[in-house]
Write an enzyme that holds these catalytic residues in place. Structure first.
Site, PDB file in Angstrom:
ATOM      1  N   SER A   1      35.369  34.937 -43.024  1.00 28.97           N
ATOM      2  CA  SER A   1      36.149  35.431 -41.893  1.00 28.97           C
ATOM      3  C   SER A   1      35.739  36.853 -41.562  1.00 28.97           C
ATOM      4  O   SER A   1      35.300  37.603 -42.451  1.00 28.97           O
ATOM      5  CB  SER A   1      37.628  35.416 -42.293  1.00 28.97           C
ATOM      6  OG  SER A   1      38.387  36.223 -41.418  1.00 28.97           O
TER       7      SER A   1
ATOM      8  N   ASN B   1      37.845  35.017 -33.841  1.00 24.15           N
ATOM      9  CA  ASN B   1      39.183  34.457 -33.589  1.00 24.15           C
ATOM     10  C   ASN B   1      39.106  33.093 -32.905  1.00 24.15           C
ATOM     11  O   ASN B   1      38.975  33.026 -31.676  1.00 24.15           O
ATOM     12  CB  ASN B   1      39.989  35.427 -32.721  1.00 24.15           C
ATOM     13  CG  ASN B   1      40.362  36.688 -33.473  1.00 24.15           C
ATOM     14  OD1 ASN B   1      39.492  37.428 -33.920  1.00 24.15           O
ATOM     15  ND2 ASN B   1      41.639  36.939 -33.625  1.00 24.15           N
TER      16      ASN B   1
ATOM     17  N   LYS C   1      38.877  36.174 -49.482  1.00 25.28           N
ATOM     18  CA  LYS C   1      37.617  35.837 -48.805  1.00 25.28           C
ATOM     19  C   LYS C   1      36.465  36.655 -49.383  1.00 25.28           C
ATOM     20  O   LYS C   1      35.373  36.138 -49.645  1.00 25.28           O
ATOM     21  CB  LYS C   1      37.727  36.081 -47.294  1.00 25.28           C
ATOM     22  CG  LYS C   1      38.671  35.142 -46.565  1.00 25.28           C
ATOM     23  CD  LYS C   1      38.112  33.728 -46.495  1.00 25.28           C
ATOM     24  CE  LYS C   1      39.017  32.783 -45.727  1.00 25.28           C
ATOM     25  NZ  LYS C   1      38.684  31.368 -45.924  1.00 25.28           N
TER      26      LYS C   1
ATOM     27  N   ASP D   1      43.835  18.251 -54.047  1.00 25.55           N
ATOM     28  CA  ASP D   1      43.863  19.711 -54.029  1.00 25.55           C
ATOM     29  C   ASP D   1      42.520  20.156 -54.587  1.00 25.55           C
ATOM     30  O   ASP D   1      42.105  19.719 -55.658  1.00 25.55           O
ATOM     31  CB  ASP D   1      45.018  20.167 -54.935  1.00 25.55           C
ATOM     32  CG  ASP D   1      45.217  21.663 -54.894  1.00 25.55           C
ATOM     33  OD1 ASP D   1      44.205  22.395 -54.821  1.00 25.55           O
ATOM     34  OD2 ASP D   1      46.378  22.093 -54.941  1.00 25.55           O
TER      35      ASP D   1
ATOM     36  N   TYR E   1      44.896  38.156 -48.454  1.00 26.84           N
ATOM     37  CA  TYR E   1      44.123  37.064 -47.846  1.00 26.84           C
ATOM     38  C   TYR E   1      42.655  37.484 -47.696  1.00 26.84           C
ATOM     39  O   TYR E   1      41.733  36.780 -48.093  1.00 26.84           O
ATOM     40  CB  TYR E   1      44.725  36.695 -46.482  1.00 26.84           C
ATOM     41  CG  TYR E   1      43.755  35.989 -45.571  1.00 26.84           C
ATOM     42  CD1 TYR E   1      43.413  34.662 -45.802  1.00 26.84           C
ATOM     43  CD2 TYR E   1      43.162  36.663 -44.496  1.00 26.84           C
ATOM     44  CE1 TYR E   1      42.490  34.027 -44.971  1.00 26.84           C
ATOM     45  CE2 TYR E   1      42.255  36.033 -43.671  1.00 26.84           C
ATOM     46  CZ  TYR E   1      41.922  34.718 -43.911  1.00 26.84           C
ATOM     47  OH  TYR E   1      41.011  34.093 -43.109  1.00 26.84           O
TER      48      TYR E   1
ATOM     49  N   LYS F   1      45.757  30.864 -45.286  1.00 26.47           N
ATOM     50  CA  LYS F   1      45.146  31.786 -44.330  1.00 26.47           C
ATOM     51  C   LYS F   1      46.113  32.668 -43.539  1.00 26.47           C
ATOM     52  O   LYS F   1      45.708  33.289 -42.561  1.00 26.47           O
ATOM     53  CB  LYS F   1      44.288  30.989 -43.346  1.00 26.47           C
ATOM     54  CG  LYS F   1      45.087  29.947 -42.569  1.00 26.47           C
ATOM     55  CD  LYS F   1      44.342  29.443 -41.370  1.00 26.47           C
ATOM     56  CE  LYS F   1      45.248  28.705 -40.439  1.00 26.47           C
ATOM     57  NZ  LYS F   1      44.729  28.481 -39.128  1.00 26.47           N
TER      58      LYS F   1
END
Ligand code: UFG
Length: 330
Positions: free
Chosen positions: A124, A178, A152, A58, A148, A84
């Site tokens: 992202s 995407n 980021k 981890d 989420y 995610k």
């Protein structure tokens, strides 16, 4: 000398391992299989014909990271590992902050202590929130509209603060649009543990008859056909973007959009998918999903200029490769 890939058995991570290995880069993977499968390692070894070192770990576990850095000569890191799923992040925010922020913090601390100061971070397009204008450039306003997305953005901020404090760091933030499609071998693909949420995996399930139909989330958006527009990019193009970014690493923090620069609506994707696969894809218009932007697509010109990278695969190839890897093509 090796590049550490956290989350290297996941969807984008595994395709990136394949592309880096094809370029002769030695990689070491760290993953805890939270959203991936051990068999992906065998597939990667088979596809690349190389022995790929692996640590089941981890990334938030600092002792585990220290062991990895002490056993390998890590010169750069590509950090994919993280939760995610947007909807899950809304219902379990602390899980997302705990996992994603703790992981990035432990990684950056360990890298700093070990003198390894080159990082590529999986960011992202979510950091643009609901864009005011499209296409979005790297200078478009940043915002987050769910936990989420906030993880980021926080990690991007951590990277910016770190580079301000110490000019020894080189950090590249890759903002993915995407990702869809799959490796040409058909052996690597998006294979989430649990029910999928993203458009292509849901389409594949509907086409395979595993769910009754694909629900199209709203057809009353201010777009030509009323459905949302996104910038779909073949995962192999995205993976190659990491190879290009690694070659072009430079001091300071630098963000790049990885997209095609073209937007397609949900109905256009459905039509293309049906045409290239011949699949029967039952669909139904259902209410909007909370938090969806009407349009989000990239200006990828900075990546072309500075990384010498651009996407090459068409929407037809993305649909075809995704369907082939899911066993939907004869
Ligand atoms: N959609 C449907 N039905 C579904 C699933 C999706 O109509 O069953 C629609 C969505 O409304 C959206 C489009 O298909 O218009 C794409 O949706 P995805 O869930 O596949 O992708 P998003 O654009 O919502 O989000 C993706 C990633 C995020 C990332 C974001 C950045 O999942 O991690 O892109 O733009 F943050």
């Amino acid at each position: 000398m090796a590049v550490l890939i956290t989350g290297g058995t996941g969807y984008i991570g595994s395709h990136t391992v394949a592309e880096l290995s094809a370029e002769g880069v030695d990689v070491v993977i760290a993953d805890n299989f939270f959203n991936s499968k051990p068999k992906t390692l065998d597939i990667l070894r088979e596809i690349t014909g190389r022995e790929i070192k692996f640590h089941e770990a981890d990334v938030g576990d600092k002792a585990a990271l220290e062991k990895i850095f002490s056993e390998n000569d890590i010169t750069a890191v590509v950090h994919f590992a993280g939760y995610k799923a947007v909807a899950e992040s809304v219902s379990k925010p602390l899980g997302y902050y705990g996992n994603n922020i703790r992981g990035a913090l432990a990684l950056l601390e360990t890298m700093g202590e070990r003198g390894c100061k080159s990082l590529i971070f999986s960011s992202s397009a979510t950091v643009y929130g609901i864009p005011e204008n499209v296409p979005v450039t790297e200078e478009s306003p940043l915002s987050a509209i769910n936990p989420y997305g906030r993880t980021k953005l926080i990690i991007e901020d951590m990277c910016r603060d770190l580079c301000n404090s110490d000019d020894g760091w080189s950090i590249t933030l890759l903002r993915y649009f995407n990702p869809v499609g799959a490796h040409k071998s058909g052996k690597l693909r998006e294979d989430p543990n649990g029910a999928p949420n993203n458009l292509m995996p849901v389409m594949l399930k509907a086409a395979a008859g595993e769910i009754p139909e694909l629900g199209v989330f709203g057809n009353d958006y201010p777009t030509p056909d009323g459905t949302c527009i996104r910038d779909y990019i073949h995962v192999v193009d995205l993976a190659k973007g990491h190879v290009a970014a690694l070659k072009a690493m430079k001091k300071g923090v630098h963000a790049y959009n990885l997209g095609t620069g073209k937007g397609y609506s949900v109905l256009e994707i459905i039509e293309t998918f049906k045409r290239v696969t011949g699949a029967d894809l039952p669909c139904k218009i259902v209410p909007r999903r909370a938090g969806d932007a009407a349009e989000c697509w990239s200006d990828p010109s900075k990546a072309k200029r500075e990384l010498n990278w651009e996407a090459g695969f068409s929407l037809e190839e993305m649909c075809k490769d995704a369907a082939a890897a899911a066993g939907l093509l004869l």
